[in-house]
Scaffold this motif. Structure first.
Motif, mmCIF file in Angstrom:
data_model
loop_
_atom_site.group_PDB
_atom_site.id
_atom_site.type_symbol
_atom_site.label_atom_id
_atom_site.label_comp_id
_atom_site.label_asym_id
_atom_site.label_seq_id
_atom_site.Cartn_x
_atom_site.Cartn_y
_atom_site.Cartn_z
ATOM 1 N N UNK A 102 36.922 -19.113 -10.047
ATOM 2 C CA UNK A 102 37.494 -18.019 -10.840
ATOM 3 C C UNK A 102 38.742 -17.517 -10.105
ATOM 4 N N UNK A 103 39.867 -17.567 -10.772
ATOM 5 C CA UNK A 103 41.157 -17.301 -10.137
ATOM 6 C C UNK A 103 41.212 -15.921 -9.488
ATOM 7 N N UNK A 104 40.705 -14.911 -10.178
ATOM 8 C CA UNK A 104 40.716 -13.549 -9.632
ATOM 9 C C UNK A 104 39.907 -13.481 -8.345
ATOM 10 N N UNK A 105 38.754 -14.121 -8.335
ATOM 11 C CA UNK A 105 37.896 -14.123 -7.149
ATOM 12 C C UNK A 105 38.528 -14.936 -6.016
ATOM 13 N N UNK A 106 39.218 -16.009 -6.392
ATOM 14 C CA UNK A 106 39.857 -16.869 -5.395
ATOM 15 C C UNK A 106 40.873 -16.084 -4.554
ATOM 16 N N UNK A 107 41.479 -15.077 -5.169
ATOM 17 C CA UNK A 107 42.432 -14.263 -4.423
ATOM 18 C C UNK A 107 41.816 -13.562 -3.229
ATOM 19 N N UNK A 241 49.347 -12.438 -1.202
ATOM 20 C CA UNK A 241 50.247 -13.380 -1.851
ATOM 21 C C UNK A 241 49.685 -13.943 -3.151
ATOM 22 N N UNK A 242 48.399 -14.283 -3.182
ATOM 23 C CA UNK A 242 47.809 -14.851 -4.396
ATOM 24 C C UNK A 242 47.895 -13.855 -5.549
ATOM 25 N N UNK A 243 47.641 -12.582 -5.266
ATOM 26 C CA UNK A 243 47.692 -11.574 -6.318
ATOM 27 C C UNK A 243 49.133 -11.295 -6.760
ATOM 28 N N UNK A 244 50.077 -11.393 -5.839
ATOM 29 C CA UNK A 244 51.488 -11.254 -6.204
ATOM 30 C C UNK A 244 51.889 -12.383 -7.158
ATOM 31 N N UNK A 245 51.477 -13.613 -6.825
ATOM 32 C CA UNK A 245 51.777 -14.752 -7.693
ATOM 33 C C UNK A 245 51.112 -14.589 -9.059
ATOM 34 N N UNK A 246 49.859 -14.118 -9.062
ATOM 35 C CA UNK A 246 49.139 -13.930 -10.319
ATOM 36 C C UNK A 246 49.834 -12.861 -11.179
ATOM 37 N N UNK A 247 50.290 -11.787 -10.547
ATOM 38 C CA UNK A 247 50.980 -10.737 -11.286
ATOM 39 C C UNK A 247 52.238 -11.284 -11.942
ATOM 40 N N UNK A 248 52.945 -12.161 -11.250
ATOM 41 C CA UNK A 248 54.135 -12.775 -11.825
ATOM 42 C C UNK A 248 53.806 -13.616 -13.048
ATOM 43 N N UNK A 249 52.674 -14.322 -12.997
ATOM 44 C CA UNK A 249 52.247 -15.117 -14.146
ATOM 45 C C UNK A 249 51.838 -14.230 -15.319
ATOM 46 N N UNK A 250 51.127 -13.146 -15.010
ATOM 47 C CA UNK A 250 50.657 -12.258 -16.076
ATOM 48 C C UNK A 250 51.812 -11.594 -16.819
ATOM 49 N N UNK A 251 52.925 -11.375 -16.153
ATOM 50 C CA UNK A 251 54.088 -10.781 -16.804
ATOM 51 C C UNK A 251 54.675 -11.697 -17.879
ATOM 52 N N UNK A 252 54.397 -12.989 -17.774
ATOM 53 C CA UNK A 252 55.018 -13.964 -18.680
ATOM 54 C C UNK A 252 54.125 -14.351 -19.857
ATOM 55 N N UNK A 253 52.870 -13.908 -19.871
ATOM 56 C CA UNK A 253 51.961 -14.349 -20.934
ATOM 57 C C UNK A 253 52.300 -13.662 -22.251
#
Length: 408
Positions: A102-107, A241-253
């Motif tokens: 689970x991506x959120x947990x992986x962070x 860093x993982x959560x920063x990257x995830x936040x960047x992805x969420x901005x584009x959905x």
């Protein structure tokens, strides 16, 4: 006094690290790199400091479930202790497995896998946010009727067991490997090679992986680390860093559904319009190089001394945290975390780190004196601070550049 087995085992941890360093010397092997090992310690210190606050939440939640929803009251005998250990490890297996799937947990868990080396110091490298995504996996034990003290004790023992499996100096162990987790099994778990990804999630026992289809035998030597290296010695960046990257992805959905799928699908999942699933790339071992930025050798002794000083302060805090008020605990926590951020910056030869290190050496002795209730004489702390300032002045030159030598 903290009687947590994890805390009490700290001297044993460092004794084993010393043994590995001796093996490294006599076998002429490159088991440790100073920059990586110190960062592993930094992440471990950060996790222990934040855990001192978060454990109140997790243990309190477990106790509330136990008091209000326990179906039975499991007595503690030698045979129920073994059954409880099996139960704790089964819960650990699923918490650990979901932390990979689970991506959120992986962070929260990715920090433990970031090191590109594999040695005992890697066991100390833990994520500060992991507890948020894993503690509720253990609540079924409270419902069954395992009391809180027994659970905390067995969970700690399960954690302590996993220290010794973080090494390349121990080979395969025959029949033992059919039941228990071993260095060979766990080396697979830390591999970033496609065949090794998301395998061998057990803590003490490997039986769960054999039972649920996630077991993988160690074949060729793994390539350690994560598929997208974090490339920093800063413990805060390593955790975020993982959560920063995830936040960047969420901005584009384009929809809430895609945002939720990014968070709760496997790491690497993206909608088609963002490139689709990012699979695990093959590792070209002939071209692979480790991130190895480190300061000139003149700084090594200084960094080791400062990390040992911070580690000593952390150990004192962990053993005596019950004696501090919440404000004192918070101030100590901030002081320790800021210290390891600055020291990580020195490893990377950041200009801001040298300026703030001088300020730290002026302030830290006074803070340590008052926060330890004068248990450490102020003149000793003052000498350490002044000596550190002189030491840094002697080794710091305007032309100092980080050594960017990269070793495979």
């Amino acid at each position: 006094m903290n009687i947590n087995p994890v805390i009490l085992s700290i001297p044993i941890y460092f004794l084993l690290i010393g043994v590995e360093l001796i093996i490294q010397h006599f076998q002429h092997r490159k088991i440790y790199r100073l920059n990586d090992a110190l960062t592993n310690m930094s992440c471990g210190i950060t996790q222990q400091i934040t855990g001192a606050f978060l454990k109140v939440l997790t243990v309190t939640t477990y106790q509330l479930v136990y008091e209000n929803f326990a179906l039975f009251n499991v007595p503690v005998t030698w045979y129920t202790f073994i059954l409880i250990w099996l139960g704790v490890d089964l819960c650990y297996y699923w918490a650990h497995r979901m932390s990979h799937e689970i991506n959120l947990f992986w962070g929260g868990h990715v920090v433990h896998h970031q090191s590109e080396d594999y040695n005992f110091s890697v066991a100390l490298r833990q994520g500060s946010f992991q507890v948020f995504w894993t503690f509720f996996f253990y609540l079924p034990l409270a419902i069954i009727g395992v009391d809180t003290l027994t659970f905390v004790l067995v969970a700690a023992i399960n954690t302590v067991y996993q220290f010794w499996i973080h090494t390349e100096t121990i080979g395969k162990l025959g029949w033992f490997e059919y039941v228990f987790n071993t260095p060979s099994h766990h080396r697979v778990h830390h591999g970033r090679d496609p065949k090794y990804i998301d395998k061998n999630h057990g803590g003490t026992f490997i039986i769960w992986d054999r039972l649920f289809g996630t077991f993988q035998e160690e074949e060729e030597r793994p390539t350690y680390g994560i598929t997208k290296p974090v490339n920093t010695w800063n413990p805060i960046k390593a955790n975020l860093q993982h959560y920063v990257d995830m936040a960047g992805q969420l901005k584009k959905v384009r929809s809430l559904g895609d945002g939720l799928r990014i968070m709760f699908n496997k790491p690497g999942w993206l909608p088609d319009y963002l490139g689709g699933y990012q699979g695990v790339p093959d590792v070209d071992k002939s071209a692979y190089r480790k991130f190895n930025l480190h300061p000139p050798s003149a700084f090594s002794a200084y960094l080791i001394f400062q990390y040992l000083f911070v580690l000593g302060g952390t150990s004192f805090f962990m053993f005596n945290q019950g004696n501090f008020s919440i404000m004192e605990k918070s101030l100590i926590a901030v002081t320790i975390v800021v210290s390891i951020i600055i020291l990580g910056g020195i490893i990377e030869m950041r200009e801001w780190a040298f300026a703030t290190e001088r300020i730290r050496q002026l302030i830290q002795p006074l803070l340590a004196y008052f926060l330890t209730y004068s248990l450490i004489p102020v003149y000793i702390l003052g000498v350490v601070g002044i000596a550190s300032l002189i030491w840094m002045y002697k080794i710091r030159t305007p032309t100092s550049k980080p050594d960017q030598t990269i070793n495979a």
